[in-house]
Design an enzyme around this catalytic site. Structure first.
Site, PDB file in Angstrom:
ATOM      1  N   ASP A 183      70.482  33.904   8.601  1.00 24.74           N
ATOM      2  CA  ASP A 183      69.602  33.647   7.623  1.00 24.74           C
ATOM      3  C   ASP A 183      70.515  32.846   6.409  1.00 24.74           C
ATOM      4  O   ASP A 183      71.505  33.215   6.069  1.00 24.74           O
ATOM      5  CB  ASP A 183      69.072  34.842   6.779  1.00 24.74           C
ATOM      6  CG  ASP A 183      67.777  34.355   6.117  1.00 24.74           C
ATOM      7  OD1 ASP A 183      67.356  33.446   6.188  1.00 24.74           O
ATOM      8  OD2 ASP A 183      67.221  35.641   5.468  1.00 24.74           O
ATOM      9  N   ILE A 184      69.936  31.527   6.199  1.00 25.57           N
ATOM     10  CA  ILE A 184      70.805  30.562   5.264  1.00 25.57           C
ATOM     11  C   ILE A 184      70.504  31.319   3.859  1.00 25.57           C
ATOM     12  O   ILE A 184      69.354  31.529   3.303  1.00 25.57           O
ATOM     13  CB  ILE A 184      70.113  29.126   5.147  1.00 25.57           C
ATOM     14  CG1 ILE A 184      70.078  28.614   6.692  1.00 25.57           C
ATOM     15  CG2 ILE A 184      70.752  28.443   4.048  1.00 25.57           C
ATOM     16  CD1 ILE A 184      69.454  27.367   6.659  1.00 25.57           C
ATOM     17  N   GLU A 227      64.023  29.617   7.382  1.00 22.32           N
ATOM     18  CA  GLU A 227      65.453  29.628   7.453  1.00 22.32           C
ATOM     19  C   GLU A 227      66.550  30.272   8.095  1.00 22.32           C
ATOM     20  O   GLU A 227      67.291  30.631   8.152  1.00 22.32           O
ATOM     21  CB  GLU A 227      65.920  29.403   5.958  1.00 22.32           C
ATOM     22  CG  GLU A 227      65.834  30.950   5.096  1.00 22.32           C
ATOM     23  CD  GLU A 227      64.621  31.240   4.576  1.00 22.32           C
ATOM     24  OE1 GLU A 227      64.671  32.114   3.768  1.00 22.32           O
ATOM     25  OE2 GLU A 227      63.535  30.630   4.947  1.00 22.32           O
TER      26      GLU A 227
END
Length: 309
Positions: A183-184, A227
């Site tokens: 996950d960003i 994301e």
């Protein structure tokens, strides 16, 4: 056109060759059915002109062998024969021929027959072009159905199909299977600060970084959604999986994508959760939950880090 003339008479072959060349076509000679069939086996032709009565394979047998060999790749076959009765004509057509020229051959009739075949050649050429375009379009559609439009890596559909297949293989073969969820960090903040166009560009760069890490052909990097990314690593144990996960995290950091709003780093970073199947999970849902839980722990512990189980 590329025209193959099959006839045991050299005089007939020369006569046909002269007419063919005057019309600007290329001619190839074969003295018997077996020789003609061998040429067609490894070469493309646009028209065959063939005698019926030949030593070895006769014209009918050669035609049937050609039609069987080439399948749907149809091209016209013209028989050259001294037999002009209705039964012989019918036999020619039933054998797979398309036209019939009586011997002795009239150069004018031969020329006009080739002109008629030129029309078929043009239609066949256009059909092949359409078939090629359709094949390329189908390939493009197939690729699009399995890849994320923005980043170009595998999409959620591809992920679901691949994970299901690899989980079944791992369970059947008693092999490890590692699943990495990424996950960003603070991506919503990134979008708010830099705008959605910059956000899309960020997603592309992160996807490129993930895909750039050396992986086997069986490994699959995916955009899971938003994301969030995932990497499926068949026959990969926990230790090797952790090593690849850290390389992915480092590859994203090395891109040095500025992220002033992040509390984890001054550049875009990833939180990662790794779960490795060794027979302990009953189904895919349990494997994915374990990976998600590890990702949640990575976020809880400050992000820009890997947690695994």
């Amino acid at each position: 056109m590329k025209i193959l003339v099959i006839d045991d008479s050299k005089a007939i072959r020369m006569l046909v060759a002269e007419c063919v060349k005057e019309l600007g076509h290329h001619v190839i000679h074969a003295e018997n059915g077996a020789e003609g069939l061998e040429f067609i086996r490894s070469n493309d032709v646009d028209l065959v002109m063939m005698d019926i009565e030949m030593p070895g394979l006769n014209g009918f047998e050669t035609t049937q062998a050609i039609r069987s060999l080439k399948g749907d790749d149809w091209f016209p076959i013209i028989f050259l024969t001294i037999k002009t009765d209705d039964d012989s004509y019918a036999a020619c057509i039933r054998a797979g021929g398309d036209a019939y020229l009586a011997k002795p051959i009239s150069p004018k009739r031969l020329e006009m027959q080739i002109v008629a075949m030129e029309r078929i050649y043009e239609m066949r050429r256009k059909l092949h072009a359409v078939q090629r375009d359709l094949m390329h379009a189908n390939e493009a559609l197939s690729f699009a159905s399995l890849h994320d439009q923005l980043t170009g890596i595998a999409n959620r559909r591809n992920f679901d199909t691949t994970l299901s297949r690899e989980f079944n293989h791992a369970r059947r073969d008693k092999q490890p299977l590692s699943l990495l969820m990424c996950d960003i960090d603070y991506f919503k903040v990134y979008n708010d600060r830099y705008g959605h166009m910059a956000g899309d560009d960020c997603l592309k760069k992160v996807a490129e970084a993930i895909a750039s890490v050396p992986q086997r052909a069986t490994d699959l990097a995916c955009r899971y959604g938003g994301e969030e990314f995932a990497v499926i690593m068949p026959n990969t144990d926990w230790q090797v999986g952790r090593g690849l996960a850290e390389k992915i995290r480092s590859a994203v950091s090395a891109r040095q994508i500025p992220h002033e709003g992040s509390k984890a780093d001054s550049y875009v970073s990833l939180s990662l959760g790794l779960a490795t199947y060794n027979g302990q999970f009953k189904n895919i849902d349990e494997l994915m939950k374990a990976s998600d839980d590890a990702l949640y722990r990575a976020k809880e512990k400050g992000r820009n880090r890997l947690e695994s189980v």
